[in-house]
Design an enzyme around this catalytic site. Structure first.
Site, PDB file in Angstrom:
ATOM      1  N   MET A 190       0.835  -1.202   0.000  1.00  0.00           N
ATOM      2  CA  MET A 190       0.000   0.000   0.000  1.00  0.00           C
ATOM      3  C   MET A 190       0.873   1.255   0.000  1.00  0.00           C
ATOM      4  SD  MET A 190      -3.480  -0.774   2.103  1.00  0.00           S
ATOM      5  CE  MET A 190      -2.793  -0.610   3.741  1.00  0.00           C
ATOM      6  N   GLY A 221      11.170  -2.860   5.908  1.00  0.00           N
ATOM      7  CA  GLY A 221      10.508  -4.165   5.834  1.00  0.00           C
ATOM      8  C   GLY A 221      10.022  -4.477   4.429  1.00  0.00           C
ATOM      9  N   HIS A 222       9.439  -3.475   3.759  1.00  0.00           N
ATOM     10  CA  HIS A 222       9.021  -3.668   2.367  1.00  0.00           C
ATOM     11  C   HIS A 222      10.231  -3.947   1.472  1.00  0.00           C
ATOM     12  CE1 HIS A 222       5.617  -0.950   3.757  1.00  0.00           C
ATOM     13  NE2 HIS A 222       4.965  -1.987   3.275  1.00  0.00           N
ATOM     14  N   GLY A 280      10.687  -7.714   9.494  1.00  0.00           N
ATOM     15  CA  GLY A 280      11.756  -6.753   9.746  1.00  0.00           C
ATOM     16  C   GLY A 280      11.510  -6.052  11.071  1.00  0.00           C
ATOM     17  N   LEU A 288       8.636  -3.534  12.063  1.00  0.00           N
ATOM     18  CA  LEU A 288       8.530  -2.384  11.165  1.00  0.00           C
ATOM     19  C   LEU A 288       7.118  -2.309  10.596  1.00  0.00           C
ATOM     20  CD1 LEU A 288      11.924  -2.673   9.217  1.00  0.00           C
ATOM     21  CD2 LEU A 288      11.404  -1.313  11.257  1.00  0.00           C
TER      22      LEU A 288
END
Length: 278
Positions: free
Chosen positions: A26, A32-33, A173, A181
């Site tokens: 999103m 983390g992404h 993460g 995260l």
């Protein structure tokens, strides 16, 4: 790197793209992404990252309108990671009918755990992920374990609806102090941010008791809830479940996961920890 806004253009690109690994997001990307993107890069010729704030998975009174939209900053981060395509459709592109007429409903999980407190959330997740799988046609898709229930829903719909895509779970993460995260961490005040790692510490305390042989699941859950409540958290749940299926854990189960969701101030945080018993 291309930024593509339409289904037609993405499908045209896909025809000659070789193998594709997909990371749906999103936006408002954090480390983390990017860990998901790095895992995806190992697994295919090209990586596609979608950025779409999906109204269907937000409940009444949730943060849809204030959810951060940071497309340009996100695109810069993804280009630096070597992503091939950012798919950033607007709402009309993905939902051309004002009301989505057909949805994907995960009956076994949508009313449990987070689903109990966020009605309709997992219907929204399952529907948008199904749409994105049909549009992107990935060979591999990477999802973080932080959203453990979401991961279970996506594994289930992939199997039951015969999507030809390998689902790759990626470890959560964490900040140095253990906080998972999340884009929502930015909503925390300084004092709340200092308190937030307690959620993970409570999960670790439950895991330690399980590793020492405790079978009093209800008692462990209750103690964790009480501890968080004492420090000002409003707890939705702390529960011990079976890994993957998220069925209620039974004595003798060896692969468990303890999951929690709780509010700190106005911010709802979730976390989980997998436990393998000898």
């Amino acid at each position: 790197m291309q930024i593509i806004h339409t289904i037609q253009e993405l499908r045209a690109w896909r025809k000659n793209a070789g193998t594709v690994a997909f990371v749906p997001t999103m936006g408002n990307l954090h480390e983390g992404h990017l860990a998901l993107v790095r895992e995806a890069k190992k697994r295919a010729d090209n990586v596609v990252v979608s950025i779409f704030v999906n109204r269907l998975q937000f409940g009444q009174g949730e943060d849809f309108d204030k959810y951060p939209r940071t497309l340009q900053q996100d695109a810069d981060k993804l280009e630096a990671e070597g992503v091939a395509v950012v798919f950033a459709p607007d709402e009309k592109e993905l939902y051309p009918n004002v009301e989505q007429r057909y949805n994907v409903e995960p009956p076994n999980l949508q009313n449990e755990l987070c689903g109990k407190f966020r009605p309709g959330h997992f219907l929204g997740v399952a529907t948008v992920v199904s749409k994105l799988f049909n549009i992107v046609a990935p060979d591999v898709a990477c999802f973080g374990k932080k959203d453990y229930q979401q991961l279970a829903v996506i594994k289930g719909l992939t199997e039951d609806l015969n999507f030809d895509v390998e689902i790759v779970p990626v470890d959560t993460g964490r900040a140095e102090d253990g906080l998972a995260l999340s884009s929502r961490n930015q909503y925390l005040s300084a004092a709340e941010r200092d308190e937030a790692p307690r959620l993970y510490r409570e999960l670790k305390a439950v895991a330690e008791s399980l590793a020492q042989g405790s079978l009093d699941y209800a008692g462990l859950e209750k103690r964790a809830v009480q501890s968080l409540t004492e420090y000002g958290w409003v707890v939705d749940y702390v529960e011990i479940r079976r890994v993957d299926t998220l069925e209620v854990a039974r004595a003798g189960d060896k692969k468990l996961v303890v999951l929690a969701a709780a509010r700190l101030g106005t911010t709802r945080l979730i976390d989980n920890l997998e436990i393998k018993l000898p």
